[in-house]
Design a protein around this motif. Structure first.
Motif, PDB file in Angstrom:
ATOM      1  N   LEU A   1       0.964   8.330  11.398  1.00  0.00           N
ATOM      2  CA  LEU A   1       2.404   8.138  11.565  1.00  0.00           C
ATOM      3  C   LEU A   1       2.665   6.643  11.708  1.00  0.00           C
ATOM      4  CD1 LEU A   1       5.105   9.706  11.920  1.00  0.00           C
ATOM      5  CD2 LEU A   1       4.715   9.549  14.390  1.00  0.00           C
ATOM      6  N   VAL A   2       3.479   6.101  10.793  1.00  0.00           N
ATOM      7  CA  VAL A   2       3.674   4.657  10.721  1.00  0.00           C
ATOM      8  C   VAL A   2       5.148   4.337  10.495  1.00  0.00           C
ATOM      9  CG1 VAL A   2       2.967   2.517   9.552  1.00  0.00           C
ATOM     10  CG2 VAL A   2       1.405   4.469   9.630  1.00  0.00           C
ATOM     11  N   ASN A   3       5.648   3.322  11.205  1.00  0.00           N
ATOM     12  CA  ASN A   3       6.998   2.843  10.971  1.00  0.00           C
ATOM     13  C   ASN A   3       7.091   2.239   9.567  1.00  0.00           C
ATOM     14  OD1 ASN A   3       9.331   0.895  10.977  1.00  0.00           O
ATOM     15  ND2 ASN A   3       9.541   1.693  13.052  1.00  0.00           N
ATOM     16  N   ARG A   4       8.178   2.529   8.850  1.00  0.00           N
ATOM     17  CA  ARG A   4       8.302   2.058   7.471  1.00  0.00           C
ATOM     18  C   ARG A   4       8.431   0.539   7.373  1.00  0.00           C
ATOM     19  NH1 ARG A   4       8.540   5.807   3.639  1.00  0.00           N
ATOM     20  NH2 ARG A   4       9.118   7.950   4.207  1.00  0.00           N
ATOM     21  N   GLN A   5       8.668  -0.125   8.489  1.00  0.00           N
ATOM     22  CA  GLN A   5       8.705  -1.589   8.500  1.00  0.00           C
ATOM     23  C   GLN A   5       7.332  -2.202   8.726  1.00  0.00           C
ATOM     24  OE1 GLN A   5      11.581  -3.156   7.700  1.00  0.00           O
ATOM     25  NE2 GLN A   5      12.352  -1.056   7.449  1.00  0.00           N
ATOM     26  N   ASN A   6       6.344  -1.357   8.976  1.00  0.00           N
ATOM     27  CA  ASN A   6       4.990  -1.850   9.231  1.00  0.00           C
ATOM     28  C   ASN A   6       4.398  -2.409   7.933  1.00  0.00           C
ATOM     29  OD1 ASN A   6       2.180  -2.109   9.817  1.00  0.00           O
ATOM     30  ND2 ASN A   6       2.372  -0.542  11.418  1.00  0.00           N
ATOM     31  N   PRO A   7       3.919  -3.662   7.937  1.00  0.00           N
ATOM     32  CA  PRO A   7       3.367  -4.285   6.727  1.00  0.00           C
ATOM     33  C   PRO A   7       2.179  -3.536   6.131  1.00  0.00           C
ATOM     34  CG  PRO A   7       3.700  -5.914   8.463  1.00  0.00           C
ATOM     35  CD  PRO A   7       3.925  -4.582   9.083  1.00  0.00           C
ATOM     36  N   VAL A   8       1.537  -2.682   6.929  1.00  0.00           N
ATOM     37  CA  VAL A   8       0.359  -1.967   6.437  1.00  0.00           C
ATOM     38  C   VAL A   8       0.717  -1.063   5.255  1.00  0.00           C
ATOM     39  CG1 VAL A   8       0.525   0.102   7.885  1.00  0.00           C
ATOM     40  CG2 VAL A   8      -1.733  -0.767   7.236  1.00  0.00           C
ATOM     41  N   LEU A   9       1.981  -0.698   5.132  1.00  0.00           N
ATOM     42  CA  LEU A   9       2.389   0.196   4.053  1.00  0.00           C
ATOM     43  C   LEU A   9       2.348  -0.469   2.676  1.00  0.00           C
ATOM     44  CD1 LEU A   9       5.374   2.187   5.610  1.00  0.00           C
ATOM     45  CD2 LEU A   9       3.029   2.925   5.291  1.00  0.00           C
ATOM     46  N   LYS A  10       2.303  -1.798   2.639  1.00  0.00           N
ATOM     47  CA  LYS A  10       2.251  -2.496   1.353  1.00  0.00           C
ATOM     48  C   LYS A  10       0.968  -2.148   0.600  1.00  0.00           C
ATOM     49  CE  LYS A  10       5.048  -6.395   2.948  1.00  0.00           C
ATOM     50  NZ  LYS A  10       5.071  -7.857   3.250  1.00  0.00           N
ATOM     51  N   GLN A  11      -0.095  -1.954   1.342  1.00  0.00           N
ATOM     52  CA  GLN A  11      -1.361  -1.532   0.736  1.00  0.00           C
ATOM     53  C   GLN A  11      -2.162  -0.792   1.806  1.00  0.00           C
ATOM     54  OE1 GLN A  11      -3.807  -4.631  -0.917  1.00  0.00           O
ATOM     55  NE2 GLN A  11      -4.994  -3.210  -2.166  1.00  0.00           N
ATOM     56  N   PHE A  12      -1.955   0.523   1.852  1.00  0.00           N
ATOM     57  CA  PHE A  12      -2.574   1.318   2.906  1.00  0.00           C
ATOM     58  C   PHE A  12      -3.938   1.819   2.448  1.00  0.00           C
ATOM     59  CE2 PHE A  12      -2.996   5.215   5.574  1.00  0.00           C
ATOM     60  CZ  PHE A  12      -2.958   4.583   6.814  1.00  0.00           C
ATOM     61  N   ASN A  13      -4.972   1.227   2.971  1.00  0.00           N
ATOM     62  CA  ASN A  13      -6.342   1.630   2.674  1.00  0.00           C
ATOM     63  C   ASN A  13      -7.181   1.426   3.926  1.00  0.00           C
ATOM     64  OD1 ASN A  13      -6.847  -1.159   2.790  1.00  0.00           O
ATOM     65  ND2 ASN A  13      -6.583  -1.388   0.567  1.00  0.00           N
TER      66      ASN A  13
ATOM     67  N   SER B   1      -5.276  19.415  10.146  1.00  0.00           N
ATOM     68  CA  SER B   1      -5.855  18.167   9.652  1.00  0.00           C
ATOM     69  C   SER B   1      -5.175  16.990  10.349  1.00  0.00           C
ATOM     70  CB  SER B   1      -5.672  18.068   8.135  1.00  0.00           C
ATOM     71  OG  SER B   1      -4.290  18.156   7.808  1.00  0.00           O
ATOM     72  N   PHE B   2      -5.527  15.771   9.966  1.00  0.00           N
ATOM     73  CA  PHE B   2      -4.968  14.583  10.604  1.00  0.00           C
ATOM     74  C   PHE B   2      -4.032  13.847   9.658  1.00  0.00           C
ATOM     75  CE2 PHE B   2      -8.229  15.403  13.652  1.00  0.00           C
ATOM     76  CZ  PHE B   2      -7.812  14.780  14.825  1.00  0.00           C
ATOM     77  N   ALA B   3      -3.133  13.060  10.246  1.00  0.00           N
ATOM     78  CA  ALA B   3      -2.213  12.226   9.483  1.00  0.00           C
ATOM     79  C   ALA B   3      -1.972  10.931  10.264  1.00  0.00           C
ATOM     80  CB  ALA B   3      -0.894  12.950   9.252  1.00  0.00           C
TER      81      ALA B   3
ATOM     82  N   LEU C   1       1.301   9.522   6.421  1.00  0.00           N
ATOM     83  CA  LEU C   1       0.311   9.212   5.395  1.00  0.00           C
ATOM     84  C   LEU C   1      -1.001   9.932   5.657  1.00  0.00           C
ATOM     85  CD1 LEU C   1       0.850   5.350   5.459  1.00  0.00           C
ATOM     86  CD2 LEU C   1       1.875   6.944   3.822  1.00  0.00           C
ATOM     87  N   ASP C   2      -1.743  10.202   4.599  1.00  0.00           N
ATOM     88  CA  ASP C   2      -3.100  10.708   4.755  1.00  0.00           C
ATOM     89  C   ASP C   2      -3.986   9.574   5.269  1.00  0.00           C
ATOM     90  OD1 ASP C   2      -2.461  13.216   3.779  1.00  0.00           O
ATOM     91  OD2 ASP C   2      -2.877  12.641   1.701  1.00  0.00           O
ATOM     92  N   PRO C   3      -4.871   9.835   6.198  1.00  0.00           N
ATOM     93  CA  PRO C   3      -5.790   8.795   6.656  1.00  0.00           C
ATOM     94  C   PRO C   3      -6.649   8.295   5.493  1.00  0.00           C
ATOM     95  CG  PRO C   3      -5.826  10.692   8.127  1.00  0.00           C
ATOM     96  CD  PRO C   3      -5.066  11.110   6.909  1.00  0.00           C
ATOM     97  N   PRO C   4      -7.007   7.010   5.477  1.00  0.00           N
ATOM     98  CA  PRO C   4      -7.815   6.461   4.381  1.00  0.00           C
ATOM     99  C   PRO C   4      -9.310   6.735   4.548  1.00  0.00           C
ATOM    100  CG  PRO C   4      -7.226   4.724   5.907  1.00  0.00           C
ATOM    101  CD  PRO C   4      -6.542   5.965   6.409  1.00  0.00           C
TER     102      PRO C   4
END
Length: 313
Positions: free
Chosen positions: A173-185, A169-171, A272-275
Motif C-alpha cells: 500500500l503506497v501513497n500515489r505521491q510516493n516517488p517509488v511508483l515511478k519505477q517500482f521494483n 497473499s500480500f500487497a 501493488l504486488d510486492p516485487p
C-alpha cells in the motif's frame, strides 16, 4: 495402581497446579484454601511417587513425569467436561447471547463487519464482544471463557479445534505521491522506508529489534532468503495504524491483500504486488472442545464460515 481407589478430584488439582505452577494461585483458581491445595499436592506426590513440582530459583518447575502427564490429564478433563455439557437447542432469532471473539485487527477489519451484518439479520438481540490478542490467553479459550479466536497462529495446543477461514497473499500500500511508483521494483522497494506490522498469537507483545530477522515475520524472512533487508522506520501491531501512515507519509506498508483492499476506493493510494515472492498467510479460527457440541457455538462457526466464503467468492 487401582483406579477405584484414586480420588479423581486429584486430577483436577494436578491440572491446575501444572498450569499455574504455584500453590496459592492454584488454590484461588479452584476456590479452595491454600492448606487444602498443599494437602492435595502432597497426596499427588504420594500417589505418583514423584515431586510433581520442584522449587528452583525461577519458581516452581514441573518434573519430567509431570510434563508427560500434563497433556494427558488436560485431555481427559476436557473430554469429560465436554461430555457432561447439557444439550440445548438454539434459536438465533430469540437469543440474547453474548459471543466473545478474540480477533486481530486484521480479522476485525476484513471479516467482522460482514459477520456482524449477518448476526444482526439472523440474531438481532445477540451481542458481539470483540477482544484483542493481548486480552486473551490460550487458557481463556481452552476453558471456554472466549468463544472463538480468529488470528494467524504459529503454534496451537493439540486440544483445540481449528478451521482455516481463508488464505491471503500480500500487497504493498503506497501513497500515489510516493516517488517509488515511478519505477517500482525490488531495488526501489529496498531503497524506500517501510512500516512493519504484525501480531500473532496471544498475550502482551515485546519490543522489536530491526536486526532480529527471525522475529520480523513473513515479509522480512522472504527478503532474507534473497539476501536482502528492508529499512523499517515504524513498528506497529495495528494494521489501521500502518495503513494510515502509508496514506500520510512516503512509507510503504506491505500487508495482507484483504487489508490493503480497504483502501481500494481511495484515489490517493495505490495497491501493488510486492516485487518479490512472499508466502501466503493463513487466517484460522480456533475454539475449545468444551464448546464444540454447543448449539449456539455450532451456529456461530457456520455463520463465520458462510461469511468468509462470501468474502472469498
Amino acid at each position: 495402581m487401582n483406579i477405584n481407589k484414586v480420588d479423581l478430584n486429584l486430577l483436577v488439582y494436578l491440572d491446575v497446579l501444572l498450569r499455574e505452577k504455584n500453590v496459592t494461585r492454584a488454590a484461588n483458581q479452584l476456590n479452595i484454601t491454600q492448606p487444602a491445595m498443599s494437602n492435595g499436592l502432597k497426596r499427588l506426590r504420594d500417589l505418583l511417587n514423584d515431586p510433581i513440582l520442584v522449587r528452583t530459583s525461577e519458581g516452581m518447575v514441573p518434573t519430567e513425569r509431570a510434563k508427560e502427564l500434563a497433556p494427558i490429564v488436560r485431555g481427559v478433563l476436557l473430554t469429560l467436561e465436554e461430555s457432561l455439557q447439557p444439550h440445548k437447542d438454539f434459536d438465533p432469532s430469540q437469543s440474547s447471547r453474548v459471543f466473545r471473539i478474540m480477533a486481530s485487527d486484521y480479522a476485525a477489519s476484513t471479516l467482522i463487519p460482514a459477520l456482524l451484518k449477518k448476526m444482526r439479520e439472523q440474531a438481532p438481540a445477540t451481542t458481539l464482544d470483540i477482544m484483542t490478542p493481548s486480552d486473551v490467553t490460550f487458557h481463556d479459550v481452552e476453558n471456554g471463557k472466549v468463544d472463538m479466536a480468529i488470528n494467524r497462529f504459529d503454534q496451537l495446543p493439540q486440544s483445540f479445534h481449528q478451521k482455516t477461514v481463508w488464505r491471503d497473499s500480500f500487497a504493498c500500500l503506497v501513497n500515489r505521491q510516493n516517488p517509488v511508483l515511478k519505477q517500482f521494483n525490488l531495488e526501489s522497494y529496498l531503497k524506500s522506508r517501510h512500516i512493519w506490522v504484525s501480531k500473532t498469537g496471544f498475550g502482551v507483545g515485546v519490543g522489536m529489534d530491526p536486526k532480529d530477522i527471525q522475529k520480523l515475520g513473513w515479509v522480512d524472512e522472504a527478503l532474507a532468503k534473497l539476501g536482502k533487508q528492508r529499512t523499517i522506520s515504524v513498528f506497529t501491531r495495528n494494521y489501521h495504524v500502518a495503513m494510515h501512515l502509508a496514506v500520510e507519509m512516503d512509507l510503504i506498508a506491505t500487508l495482507p491483500l484483504r487489508a490493503a483492499r480497504l483502501y481500494e476506493n481511495d484515489d490517493s493510494m495505490a495497491i501493488l504486488d510486492p516485487p518479490f515472492a512472499i508466502p501466503s498467510i493463513e487466517l484460522k479460527m480456533i475454539w475449545s472442545p468444551l464448546l464444540h457440541q454447543d448449539a449456539s457455538h455450532i451456529w456461530l462457526r457456520r455463520l463465520i464460515t458462510e461469511t468468509a466464503d462470501e468474502i472469498n467468492a
